[in-house]
Design an enzyme around this catalytic site. Structure first.
Site, PDB file in Angstrom:
ATOM      1  N   LEU C 229      -6.733 -38.436   9.441  1.00  0.00           N
ATOM      2  CA  LEU C 229      -6.408 -38.243  10.853  1.00  0.00           C
ATOM      3  C   LEU C 229      -4.958 -38.649  11.145  1.00  0.00           C
ATOM      4  O   LEU C 229      -4.529 -39.740  10.783  1.00  0.00           O
ATOM      5  CB  LEU C 229      -7.371 -39.076  11.710  1.00  0.00           C
ATOM      6  CG  LEU C 229      -7.361 -38.748  13.197  1.00  0.00           C
ATOM      7  CD1 LEU C 229      -7.835 -37.335  13.455  1.00  0.00           C
ATOM      8  CD2 LEU C 229      -8.200 -39.756  13.958  1.00  0.00           C
ATOM      9  N   ASP C 230      -4.221 -37.776  11.814  1.00  0.00           N
ATOM     10  CA  ASP C 230      -2.848 -38.045  12.260  1.00  0.00           C
ATOM     11  C   ASP C 230      -1.886 -38.298  11.102  1.00  0.00           C
ATOM     12  O   ASP C 230      -0.811 -38.864  11.290  1.00  0.00           O
ATOM     13  CB  ASP C 230      -2.790 -39.237  13.232  1.00  0.00           C
ATOM     14  CG  ASP C 230      -3.590 -38.987  14.497  1.00  0.00           C
ATOM     15  OD1 ASP C 230      -3.787 -37.815  14.846  1.00  0.00           O
ATOM     16  OD2 ASP C 230      -4.010 -39.963  15.131  1.00  0.00           O
TER      17      ASP C 230
END
Lengths: 286, 286, 286, 286
Positions: C229-230
């Protein structure tokens, strides 16, 4: 819950005791100041101020504030002032021609509730963008223009705008020059977006001029419209980098990003009653 | 001619009548306010204010202002405040290691009169930049550091800084971590420049981290030093664009431009008494 | 008239003769090169290249270019490559939740012809923005999500996207985390906009984190979605200045300007076949 | 270890086979290309290219490259080209008047090894900054100027610059206008910094003009000097935000940050042989 406040925008010759007098006036009448900004232009020896206070519990009724302030403070210091109430929604007319990027940007903010504004009319010299107004359920009025009918059409526009109680006008890439007469009906109440970092590249086709000059930065400028084309008080500007790789269509594409954001920034400032034009410049309180 | 003014930096719990009380106090004692900015943090319910007024004609003598303000206003509203006089030059110590770009930038501003400051000493853990101090005729003190002598050397530094009546310290790419004890002697009085846009890339070698993450923007951050490394209140930040073409030496080269400008911006803000740290954040009046 | 060109995006271990071999291959087959950019990452010892040439008069028929290039050049140098034809419009699916600013920005560019793209579907986990899709006459599909149905709904989404021959997916403030399985079906083909300047403020509510940290700059980041994520390769980033005066709603308002422009910049780059992801970074040819 | 490479900067009418011909020429003579950038201006139908290759192992001796390239490639395509060897340090003369910020910025980069350059002389029309040249051990030459002696003094300057084998000249806030004759001796070899975002605010006192116009952005522009004042090809530009709070001294202070960084960026570009002027514009390879 919406805040219930009043805003005073003031300017006058600089002199002693201005801030204290205004704040005492509000304080003595039980007005709680929630924001205050002031500025002195030492070249022009002018004082500028924006003060916002809560109306709940304020001793003076709304309809008498202007009179009381003028009598007790304003005239004493030779002030000019505007009084606004945040519960009253501003009414904004939009002028467009054929380009949609600024219009969509404005309407998205309006629809999503980012701005607290009413849009009683979209006016255009073409029908190209009527379908957008229709989609958003906003009154669209076509005023086709040619040399012969310009004066009459502008007169009709003025009448319409006045009948709709419009507070200010936004030219969202409106590709016509307004007559001095039209402008004089809405002094410092018409906001334009010019597609260059003024004062560079005034007039038509600024991206072509920027390309020909080989600048490494392009910009956009939002300003109040005055009788002098592209010379009105600047409200907001922004720029972005370009290079030799950017042909004219690239400059136009990159510039549109600037145009819509800068115009919307200027409108936001106007809606917040944070901009105070004075001569050919603006004070933008933040 | 230098202006002869006083500046009050104030914070306290938000409450009614704060602005009016301060401005009345100054006005009633014939103090002409030349600048006033205030801010309310509605999360923390804290009020912040910076007010500057002319001392010529002010009814209260300089040495009594603090007492009078505290007695009549400050304690009543539970304020904390700083009082500064613009005629008194701030005294700034500079710490450096081996890189010269921030140091030259600071000294150029000092020499050219851009800043009204005194620099009683440059301190370093290396002799590398002594020649620069010598060229500018500034007192240079070497404090070589190793694990064994760190506490003693820092104690000597503190003594030197206190004997020189230093107001605040600038770490101009000083590559040592100051002990908590050292920092506690100068709370919110040590300004550092970190070579990343904090909170991204804390710690050592941020340009290497930026390269490895493939960011398209790098930055620099000036902040007050606290016991928590790279967590102190941020005073100023700036960024610039980078691309895949920028190898680590390019990031370092571009970053230096940011570092010197951001650090000098933070120092300028400090010299103007325009920064008010509160908990882990700053109010930067402009 | 639309240009009729082919684009090769290439990467391989760096070695001698790469540029000459590719340009000779094109030149010898009467392919006029209209754009060429290359880059060597000296840390990774990898070579990257984008070359675009005119197909009119090119000696090799379109359907055989891939085979000829691979046989004569690609495999010899251990290249990985993508071949694109500019006459073939990319097909882009959009995922949204409740916020409309990025969606309107994308649709305005689509409608006005700024982008040469097809949008076969808008997918959402809410019906909130269905009216926008309807206004623009675009297929809208609701996939409501809860813990129990997530795997099944994602499987249905994948099937739909494949049936629509979607080239890449844009998450225009889609507030759901895609499963690793979903992501694995579209490697480096899902573009997200994160509302912070990554790697600062990963995860949820970055504007709240930015406010609490007291940063003076906020940003937005567009990146490919990966299982982490990210952490996916960054395509585009931009930032704007903020101050202590900006409460969280102000950060959100200012951030939206960044989000829509940065996301659209990333999409533009993708449409131009100018972005080449490699490991956790991107080469963005300009 | 310093890299041992050659650089060709080329422009010619656009035509087929240009890239392939140059890369084949280098490849066939065992020259490993380490960087190649090209650009086509479709308005002017001109081709531009920068190519850098390793000299170790290159089959043509350095002193014959120009002749071989011209004979085999250059004249065939009507090219104009420059050939540079990275092992040869450029020689840069600096002109200053009374302001020191750009000079210190340049000298810090020179001293710290950021730039690989020789500075054989600093020339000024005042003695004000002689002490800086002395501190850095650089030859300082005073050429006082008045209307009567200007032609003679410039002739002496030209003779000095030629005797010192100067490659290019930097005007680091040199407050004199060079005569057309002087400029004609160093075509596209004099780099100036103008303290506005050209073409806005040409001529003297641009910060005063910016203040009077009320712009929200100021800038700085580095460009080659031509016979037309402030009209030469732009190499680099940058801007920063200003507000109504910035009086003229603030604009000057903020502008200096831009001036030194923009001028140094232009010099860096020149030192890397990455700038190719053509008519009134530049190609800046990055």
């Amino acid at each position: 819950m919406k805040k219930n406040t009043a805003i005073l925008l003031i300017h006058c010759p600089d002199q002693k005791g201005l801030i204290a007098s205004v704040t005492e006036f509000l304080h003595n009448n039980n007005g709680n100041i929630i924001d205050l900004e002031q500025h002195v232009d030492h070249e022009l020896l002018q004082f500028f101020m924006r003060v916002e206070w809560e109306l709940d519990g304020f001793a003076i009724p709304n309809e008498k504030i202007d009179d009381f302030f003028g009598t007790l403070i304003g005239r004493k210091f030779n002030m000019e002032w505007q009084l606004h109430f945040t519960l009253k929604k501003p009414r904004m007319a939009i002028f467009v021609s054929k380009m949609s990027h600024c219009l969509y940007d404005i309407l998205q903010r309006y629809m999503s509730g980012e701005w607290d504004v009413e849009i009683p009319v979209i006016i255009s010299n073409h029908n190209s963008l009527k379908y957008i107004a229709d989609r958003f359920g906003i009154n669209f009025q076509l005023f086709e223009l040619n040399k012969a009918n310009k004066a009459a059409q502008e007169a009709a526009e003025i009448e319409l705008l006045q009948s709709l109680d419009v507070d200010f006008i936004v030219l969202a890439r409106y590709m016509q020059i307004l007559s001095d007469d039209f402008v004089s009906h809405f002094p410092n109440r018409i906001i334009n977006i010019h597609h260059s970092f003024l004062p560079a590249f005034k007039g038509a086709r600024p991206y072509h001029s920027a390309f020909n000059r080989g600048v490494k930065v392009i910009g956009a400028t939002s300003h109040y419209v005055t009788a002098d084309l592209d010379e009105g008080p600047i409200i907001a500007q922004d720029v972005c980098r370009v290079s030799h790789k950017d042909a004219i269509p690239d400059l136009i594409r990159k510039g549109k990003n600037l145009e819509k954001v800068v115009l919307s920034e200027a409108i936001w400032t106007q809606l917040q009653r944070k901009v105070l034009p004075y001569r050919n410049k603006t004070i933008v309180f933040d």
